[in-house]
Design a protein around this motif. Structure first.
Motif, mmCIF file in Angstrom:
data_model
loop_
_atom_site.group_PDB
_atom_site.id
_atom_site.type_symbol
_atom_site.label_atom_id
_atom_site.label_comp_id
_atom_site.label_asym_id
_atom_site.label_seq_id
_atom_site.Cartn_x
_atom_site.Cartn_y
_atom_site.Cartn_z
ATOM 1 N N VAL A 62 8.092 9.804 0.120
ATOM 2 C CA VAL A 62 7.604 8.626 0.842
ATOM 3 C C VAL A 62 6.644 7.881 -0.076
ATOM 4 C CG1 VAL A 62 6.292 7.830 2.837
ATOM 5 C CG2 VAL A 62 7.858 9.766 3.078
ATOM 6 N N THR A 63 6.863 6.576 -0.244
ATOM 7 C CA THR A 63 6.010 5.781 -1.134
ATOM 8 C C THR A 63 5.145 4.772 -0.391
ATOM 9 O OG1 THR A 63 7.834 4.250 -1.467
ATOM 10 C CG2 THR A 63 7.566 6.002 -3.101
ATOM 11 N N ARG A 64 5.617 4.322 0.759
ATOM 12 C CA ARG A 64 4.883 3.326 1.543
ATOM 13 C C ARG A 64 4.937 3.680 3.025
ATOM 14 N NH1 ARG A 64 3.244 -0.984 -1.051
ATOM 15 N NH2 ARG A 64 4.106 -1.438 -3.084
ATOM 16 N N VAL A 65 3.877 3.271 3.718
ATOM 17 C CA VAL A 65 3.780 3.483 5.161
ATOM 18 C C VAL A 65 3.303 2.183 5.788
ATOM 19 C CG1 VAL A 65 2.603 4.784 6.975
ATOM 20 C CG2 VAL A 65 3.220 5.925 4.860
ATOM 21 N N SER A 66 3.851 1.864 6.952
ATOM 22 C CA SER A 66 3.444 0.665 7.672
ATOM 23 C C SER A 66 3.054 1.057 9.095
ATOM 24 C CB SER A 66 4.600 -0.328 7.692
ATOM 25 O OG SER A 66 4.308 -1.406 8.534
ATOM 26 N N VAL A 67 1.908 0.532 9.558
ATOM 27 C CA VAL A 67 1.409 0.816 10.900
ATOM 28 C C VAL A 67 0.946 -0.478 11.562
ATOM 29 C CG1 VAL A 67 0.628 3.146 10.297
ATOM 30 C CG2 VAL A 67 -0.968 1.235 10.122
ATOM 31 N N ASN A 68 0.736 -0.410 12.861
ATOM 32 C CA ASN A 68 0.071 -1.487 13.583
ATOM 33 C C ASN A 68 -1.389 -1.053 13.708
ATOM 34 O OD1 ASN A 68 -1.123 -2.997 15.764
ATOM 35 N ND2 ASN A 68 0.938 -3.623 16.349
ATOM 36 N N PRO A 69 -2.351 -1.897 13.329
ATOM 37 C CA PRO A 69 -3.754 -1.472 13.300
ATOM 38 C C PRO A 69 -4.397 -1.251 14.671
ATOM 39 C CG PRO A 69 -3.587 -3.791 12.741
ATOM 40 C CD PRO A 69 -2.183 -3.268 12.841
ATOM 41 N N THR A 70 -3.725 -1.606 15.753
ATOM 42 C CA THR A 70 -4.353 -1.448 17.067
ATOM 43 C C THR A 70 -4.589 0.016 17.434
ATOM 44 O OG1 THR A 70 -2.224 -1.531 18.205
ATOM 45 C CG2 THR A 70 -3.422 -3.601 17.989
ATOM 46 N N ARG A 71 -3.815 0.948 16.895
ATOM 47 C CA ARG A 71 -3.963 2.373 17.221
ATOM 48 C C ARG A 71 -4.791 3.142 16.194
ATOM 49 N NH1 ARG A 71 -1.946 0.783 21.552
ATOM 50 N NH2 ARG A 71 0.010 1.521 22.385
#
Length: 191
Positions: A62-71
């Motif tokens: 895994v090289t990149r991760v994307s999240v929603n900052p609300t959590r």
């Protein structure tokens, strides 16, 4: 008198505990999610390295991760992991209950993120539902369904608690409690 406080940070605990994952089995059925992840805390810097390490064998690096900052209270730009950096991005348009993992060589995976404070029974239901091959349910729909199930369970427990606190008495058609002497007996008279 001296008091000793345990100042073990969540970061230390997360590094010691294995990643709690449920992955969709390899199949030709493509679904909306590739599984579920139940982190131990909301500290991405502590939680991402065990997750990426656990996924390295079945999925690749895994090289990149994307999240929603609300959590997530803090979203770091990079997370150090075993001599390399894991790049983290955030998008408010992304489902808040989903984590996207990217690899240069293998592709993309979408995981349902189960909140760390979730009860174990609810987390087990969510992990199972997110790993069903070919499921068209999104992370948001799974979380909404679980919230409804949780409300139903709490309502049932509240009703049972009320029944028990009232003595569990049978009520007559006139609204008053009935005791054993007013109940009709079977034909042989046994009680």
């Amino acid at each position: 008198m001296t008091t000793t406080l345990d100042r073990t940070a969540p970061r230390d605990l997360a590094a010691e505990l294995p990643a709690r994952l449920s992955l969709t089995p390899k199949t030709t059925l493509a679904g909306r999610l590739d599984g579920a992840w139940w982190p131990h805390s909301r500290d991405l810097e502590a939680e991402l390295p065990p997750l990426a390490a656990a996924l390295e064998e079945p999925w690749g690096r895994v090289t990149r991760v994307s999240v929603n900052p609300t959590r997530w209270p803090v979203v770091p730009h990079t997370v150090p992991m075993a001599g390399r950096l894991l790049h983290v991005g955030w998008f408010t348009e992304q489902d808040p209950d989903k984590l996207i993992l990217l690899s240069y060589t293998v592709g993309r995976w979408d995981l349902l993120v189960i909140p760390p404070e979730t009860e174990p029974a609810a987390a087990a239901r969510l992990m199972y539902a997110a790993a069903i091959p070919g499921s068209v349910l999104t992370a948001g729909v799974l979380m909404a369904n679980e919230a409804a199930i949780g409300r139903g369970i709490r309502d049932t427990q509240r009703q049972e608690s009320g029944w028990e606190s009232e003595g569990g008495a049978c009520m007559s058609p006139f609204g008053s409690p009935m005791d054993r002497s007013t109940l009709s007996l079977p034909g042989n008279g046994w009680r």
